[in-house]
Motif scaffolding. Sequence first.
Motif, PDB file in Angstrom:
ATOM      1  N   LEU A 225      26.988  39.069  51.241  1.00  0.00           N
ATOM      2  CA  LEU A 225      26.687  38.529  50.149  1.00  0.00           C
ATOM      3  C   LEU A 225      27.096  39.207  48.733  1.00  0.00           C
ATOM      4  O   LEU A 225      27.057  38.422  47.631  1.00  0.00           O
ATOM      5  N   PHE A 226      28.123  39.850  48.821  1.00  0.00           N
ATOM      6  CA  PHE A 226      28.907  40.479  48.004  1.00  0.00           C
ATOM      7  C   PHE A 226      30.192  40.069  47.412  1.00  0.00           C
ATOM      8  O   PHE A 226      30.810  39.527  48.504  1.00  0.00           O
ATOM      9  N   ASN A 227      30.277  39.661  46.048  1.00  0.00           N
ATOM     10  CA  ASN A 227      31.842  39.349  45.750  1.00  0.00           C
ATOM     11  C   ASN A 227      31.833  37.895  45.949  1.00  0.00           C
ATOM     12  O   ASN A 227      32.819  37.460  46.485  1.00  0.00           O
ATOM     13  N   PHE A 228      31.043  36.894  45.553  1.00  0.00           N
ATOM     14  CA  PHE A 228      31.001  35.557  45.956  1.00  0.00           C
ATOM     15  C   PHE A 228      31.031  35.026  44.607  1.00  0.00           C
ATOM     16  O   PHE A 228      30.203  35.385  43.584  1.00  0.00           O
TER      17      PHE A 228
ATOM     18  N   ILE B 184      19.296  36.673  49.167  1.00  0.00           N
ATOM     19  CA  ILE B 184      18.992  37.987  49.423  1.00  0.00           C
ATOM     20  C   ILE B 184      17.690  38.162  50.346  1.00  0.00           C
ATOM     21  O   ILE B 184      17.581  39.068  51.203  1.00  0.00           O
ATOM     22  N   ARG B 185      16.769  37.348  49.804  1.00  0.00           N
ATOM     23  CA  ARG B 185      15.479  37.387  50.657  1.00  0.00           C
ATOM     24  C   ARG B 185      15.731  36.991  52.019  1.00  0.00           C
ATOM     25  O   ARG B 185      14.952  37.569  53.078  1.00  0.00           O
TER      26      ARG B 185
ATOM     27  N   ALA C 277      18.606  45.532  48.132  1.00  0.00           N
ATOM     28  CA  ALA C 277      19.760  44.654  48.321  1.00  0.00           C
ATOM     29  C   ALA C 277      20.289  44.228  46.874  1.00  0.00           C
ATOM     30  O   ALA C 277      21.385  44.179  46.619  1.00  0.00           O
ATOM     31  N   THR C 278      19.110  43.747  46.185  1.00  0.00           N
ATOM     32  CA  THR C 278      19.454  43.217  44.831  1.00  0.00           C
ATOM     33  C   THR C 278      20.362  44.341  43.996  1.00  0.00           C
ATOM     34  O   THR C 278      21.357  44.358  43.469  1.00  0.00           O
TER      35      THR C 278
ATOM     36  N   SER D  91      25.213  46.562  41.782  1.00  0.00           N
ATOM     37  CA  SER D  91      25.821  47.994  41.167  1.00  0.00           C
ATOM     38  C   SER D  91      27.179  48.068  41.802  1.00  0.00           C
ATOM     39  O   SER D  91      28.044  48.775  41.234  1.00  0.00           O
ATOM     40  N   LEU D  92      27.684  47.129  42.802  1.00  0.00           N
ATOM     41  CA  LEU D  92      28.694  47.303  43.331  1.00  0.00           C
ATOM     42  C   LEU D  92      30.120  46.937  42.566  1.00  0.00           C
ATOM     43  O   LEU D  92      29.669  45.954  41.608  1.00  0.00           O
ATOM     44  N   VAL D  93      31.038  47.386  42.818  1.00  0.00           N
ATOM     45  CA  VAL D  93      32.313  46.960  41.789  1.00  0.00           C
ATOM     46  C   VAL D  93      33.431  46.577  42.554  1.00  0.00           C
ATOM     47  O   VAL D  93      33.625  47.611  43.580  1.00  0.00           O
TER      48      VAL D  93
END
Length: 90
Positions: A8-11, A20-21, A56-57, A62-64
Amino acid sequence: MCRNIKTLFNFAPPASDDEIRAASLQFVRKLSGFNTPSKINQAAFDQAIDQVADAATLLLQSLVTLAPPKDRDIERERRQAQAVRRFGRA
């Protein structure tokens, strides 16, 4: 079950609350071993889904990364082509 959990990250656009749910639900199902919990376990199951979704949210926010966001349509096509190669069907 866990094969249904997608990155789910970086889209672009970012993952929705529903995505996410859904991933959180799959994760809790895998951990608990229940596809559908009994009535006595429903409250604990729902609470776990909420907590995993919150975590997860927070993680996704927080991810970069320096990489450009991936295009959802291109990634979907790539996964479909991979499924055809792997399973021989569309």
